[in-house]
Design an enzyme around this catalytic site. Structure first.
Site, mmCIF file in Angstrom:
data_model
loop_
_atom_site.group_PDB
_atom_site.id
_atom_site.type_symbol
_atom_site.label_atom_id
_atom_site.label_comp_id
_atom_site.label_asym_id
_atom_site.label_seq_id
_atom_site.Cartn_x
_atom_site.Cartn_y
_atom_site.Cartn_z
ATOM 1 N N ASP A 11 0.755 -1.204 -0.024
ATOM 2 C CA ASP A 11 -0.146 -0.083 -0.049
ATOM 3 C C ASP A 11 0.717 1.165 -0.134
ATOM 4 O O ASP A 11 2.025 1.244 0.382
ATOM 5 C CB ASP A 11 -0.843 0.014 1.500
ATOM 6 C CG ASP A 11 -1.780 1.325 1.339
ATOM 7 O OD1 ASP A 11 -2.333 1.704 0.372
ATOM 8 O OD2 ASP A 11 -1.927 1.784 2.226
ATOM 9 N N SER A 12 0.442 2.485 -0.220
ATOM 10 C CA SER A 12 1.198 3.718 -0.018
ATOM 11 C C SER A 12 1.614 4.024 1.489
ATOM 12 O O SER A 12 2.452 4.734 1.511
ATOM 13 C CB SER A 12 -0.034 4.642 -0.785
ATOM 14 O OG SER A 12 -0.987 4.691 -0.114
ATOM 15 N N TYR A 43 -0.664 8.455 -2.504
ATOM 16 C CA TYR A 43 -0.682 8.129 -3.975
ATOM 17 C C TYR A 43 -1.770 8.792 -4.620
ATOM 18 O O TYR A 43 -1.803 8.957 -5.708
ATOM 19 C CB TYR A 43 -0.675 6.526 -4.223
ATOM 20 C CG TYR A 43 0.254 5.666 -3.984
ATOM 21 C CD1 TYR A 43 1.598 6.050 -3.655
ATOM 22 C CD2 TYR A 43 0.518 4.448 -4.245
ATOM 23 C CE1 TYR A 43 2.893 5.439 -3.378
ATOM 24 C CE2 TYR A 43 1.783 3.493 -4.249
ATOM 25 C CZ TYR A 43 2.796 3.962 -3.763
ATOM 26 O OH TYR A 43 3.856 3.298 -3.423
ATOM 27 N N GLY A 44 -2.728 8.878 -3.808
ATOM 28 C CA GLY A 44 -4.294 9.275 -4.296
ATOM 29 C C GLY A 44 -4.329 10.671 -5.170
ATOM 30 O O GLY A 44 -5.071 10.793 -5.834
ATOM 31 N N CYS A 74 -3.598 -1.223 -2.128
ATOM 32 C CA CYS A 74 -3.904 0.343 -2.349
ATOM 33 C C CYS A 74 -4.902 0.421 -3.494
ATOM 34 O O CYS A 74 -4.561 0.017 -4.519
ATOM 35 C CB CYS A 74 -2.838 1.105 -2.683
ATOM 36 S SG CYS A 74 -2.892 2.858 -3.159
ATOM 37 N N ASN A 75 -6.053 1.149 -3.257
ATOM 38 C CA ASN A 75 -7.026 1.263 -4.383
ATOM 39 C C ASN A 75 -6.425 2.086 -5.446
ATOM 40 O O ASN A 75 -6.777 1.720 -6.699
ATOM 41 C CB ASN A 75 -8.159 1.898 -3.748
ATOM 42 C CG ASN A 75 -9.102 1.150 -2.686
ATOM 43 O OD1 ASN A 75 -10.209 0.633 -3.211
ATOM 44 N ND2 ASN A 75 -8.597 0.816 -1.584
ATOM 45 N N THR A 76 -5.817 3.161 -4.972
ATOM 46 C CA THR A 76 -5.468 4.061 -6.136
ATOM 47 C C THR A 76 -4.302 3.327 -6.864
ATOM 48 O O THR A 76 -4.295 3.188 -8.402
ATOM 49 C CB THR A 76 -4.531 5.190 -5.668
ATOM 50 O OG1 THR A 76 -5.479 5.744 -4.502
ATOM 51 C CG2 THR A 76 -4.044 6.259 -6.643
ATOM 52 N N GLU A 154 -6.045 8.740 9.614
ATOM 53 C CA GLU A 154 -4.757 8.543 10.244
ATOM 54 C C GLU A 154 -4.464 9.224 11.494
ATOM 55 O O GLU A 154 -3.628 8.937 12.212
ATOM 56 C CB GLU A 154 -3.936 9.178 9.262
ATOM 57 C CG GLU A 154 -3.617 8.271 7.840
ATOM 58 C CD GLU A 154 -2.429 8.713 7.092
ATOM 59 O OE1 GLU A 154 -1.612 9.566 7.220
ATOM 60 O OE2 GLU A 154 -2.311 8.164 5.935
ATOM 61 N N CYS A 188 -11.453 3.056 -0.600
ATOM 62 C CA CYS A 188 -9.857 3.632 -0.213
ATOM 63 C C CYS A 188 -9.747 2.859 0.963
ATOM 64 O O CYS A 188 -10.576 2.575 1.834
ATOM 65 C CB CYS A 188 -10.098 5.198 0.181
ATOM 66 S SG CYS A 188 -8.495 5.765 0.779
ATOM 67 N N THR A 189 -8.212 2.683 1.131
ATOM 68 C CA THR A 189 -7.822 1.774 2.454
ATOM 69 C C THR A 189 -8.257 2.298 3.745
ATOM 70 O O THR A 189 -8.615 1.603 4.667
ATOM 71 C CB THR A 189 -6.357 1.487 2.360
ATOM 72 O OG1 THR A 189 -5.647 2.819 2.202
ATOM 73 C CG2 THR A 189 -5.792 0.721 1.181
ATOM 74 N N HIS A 190 -8.371 3.527 3.604
ATOM 75 C CA HIS A 190 -8.602 4.313 4.887
ATOM 76 C C HIS A 190 -10.009 4.316 5.541
ATOM 77 O O HIS A 190 -10.062 4.430 6.723
ATOM 78 C CB HIS A 190 -7.995 5.770 4.921
ATOM 79 C CG HIS A 190 -6.591 6.045 4.987
ATOM 80 N ND1 HIS A 190 -5.615 5.037 3.876
ATOM 81 C CD2 HIS A 190 -5.701 6.488 5.668
ATOM 82 C CE1 HIS A 190 -4.567 5.679 4.090
ATOM 83 N NE2 HIS A 190 -4.535 6.440 5.289
HETATM 84 N N1 DGL Z 1 -3.988 3.778 -0.183
HETATM 85 C C1 DGL Z 1 -4.698 4.779 -0.937
HETATM 86 C C2 DGL Z 1 -5.874 4.156 -1.404
HETATM 87 O O1 DGL Z 1 -6.588 3.253 -1.079
HETATM 88 C C3 DGL Z 1 -5.187 5.911 0.237
HETATM 89 C C4 DGL Z 1 -3.972 6.791 0.413
HETATM 90 C C5 DGL Z 1 -3.066 7.515 -0.645
HETATM 91 O O2 DGL Z 1 -3.726 8.339 -1.192
HETATM 92 O O3 DGL Z 1 -2.094 7.051 -0.833
HETATM 93 O O4 DGL Z 1 -6.321 4.584 -2.513
#
Ligand code: DGL
Length: 270
Positions: A11-12, A43-44, A74-76, A154, A188-190
């Site tokens: 993940d990012s 990453y987003g 990571c979704n992105t 976070e 999104c992971t968060h």
């Molecule tokens: N991990 C990213 C996602 O799931 C979220 C955080 C980021 O922007 O890196 O898209």
């Protein structure tokens, strides 16, 4: 046959630990290596080319540690780089969070519409829209970037007034779409960290789709189909981060749901 090699997850940053948590719950014998690219988070907000380059570097670092499968948590990254990773790393099984989330949303939404909240990059790339409409071509999909929810999660600000206002700001216009969305993808992971608040704002008639849960189910199926499950006692976890191991451990606990010893987080350079 039992395969004790670890599952690699990247993940990012720390958010992908929500996916690792779901994987650990479902597959307690498996060993895991988690890589958070904390030096280059988020990453987003970055371009697809940059995220793809980062994703390939992260995948290579995990492959060097003899993983049996790669999970793009990571979704992105999954939304822009999954096909490239799958082709480049063949025959290694590579799975992302988008397709399992899309399948669960289609199953939950009946005739729809489906709403998606995600980062700016995931929304712009349209990967959820494509994955949903590949399964259900006429399914209406509405999307909303919800970037502020990332730092809120976070900071552990997942309850209370600030979290409610931010969630309302993004969800109210989205859920005012007519007809009203039947399912909401937490793309999104968060966002699973804010699930309670999101559910309370969305109301009981909207089914929340947590990509972390659905991905864990897909990983379990894929491992079983390919004879890659570890039947022996295992359950180890190794954490790698590209920067700030202390922050990784502290913030990571919010997403993993259990303590992480800062001394156990190895700093790596990609
Ligand atoms: N991990 C990213 C996602 O799931 C979220 C955080 C980021 O922007 O890196 O898209």
């Amino acid at each position: 046959m039992s395969d004790p090699r670890p599952i690699g997850i990247f993940d990012s940053g720390m958010g992908g630990l929500t996916v690792m948590r779901a994987l650990r719950d479902r597959l307690p014998n498996e060993n895991f290596i988690y890589l958070g690219d904390t030096a280059r988070l988020p990453y987003g907000t970055k371009s697809g080319d940059t995220v793809t380059r980062y994703a390939v570097q992260a995948a290579r670092a995990l492959i060097a540690r003899d993983i049996k499968m790669l999970v793009v948590a990571c979704n992105t990254a999954a939304s822009v780089a999954l096909p490239i990773l799958q082709t480049a790393l063949e025959p290694l099984p590579v799975i992302g969070v988008i397709a399992p989330g899309a399948a669960a949303a289609v199953a939950a939404a009946k005739e729809g519409p489906i709403a998606v909240i995600a980062t700016e990059g995931t929304v712009k790339g349209g990967a959820y829209v494509r994955a949903i409409q590949a399964l259900s071509p006429r399914m209406p999909v509405v999307q909303q970037a919800a970037p502020l929810l990332v730092p809120l999660a976070e900071e552990g600000l997942v309850r209370g007034e600030i979290a409610r206002l931010a969630v309302e700001r993004y969800l109210k216009p989205l859920l005012a779409t007519l007809p009203r969305p039947r399912a909401l993808v937490l793309g999104c992971t968060h966002f699973p960290a804010l699930k309670e608040m999101i559910a309370s704002v969305a109301g009981p008639d909207v089914t929340l789709v947590d990509s972390a849960q659905t991905t864990a189910l897909s990983v379990a199926r894929m491992l079983a189909e390919q004879g890659l499950l570890n039947d022996a006692p295992g359950g180890s976890a190794l954490f790698l981060a590209t920067d700030a191991p202390d922050r990784f451990a502290n913030v990571g606990e919010i997403f993993l749901g259990s303590p992480i010893d800062p001394g156990s987080v190895e700093v790596v350079d990609l």
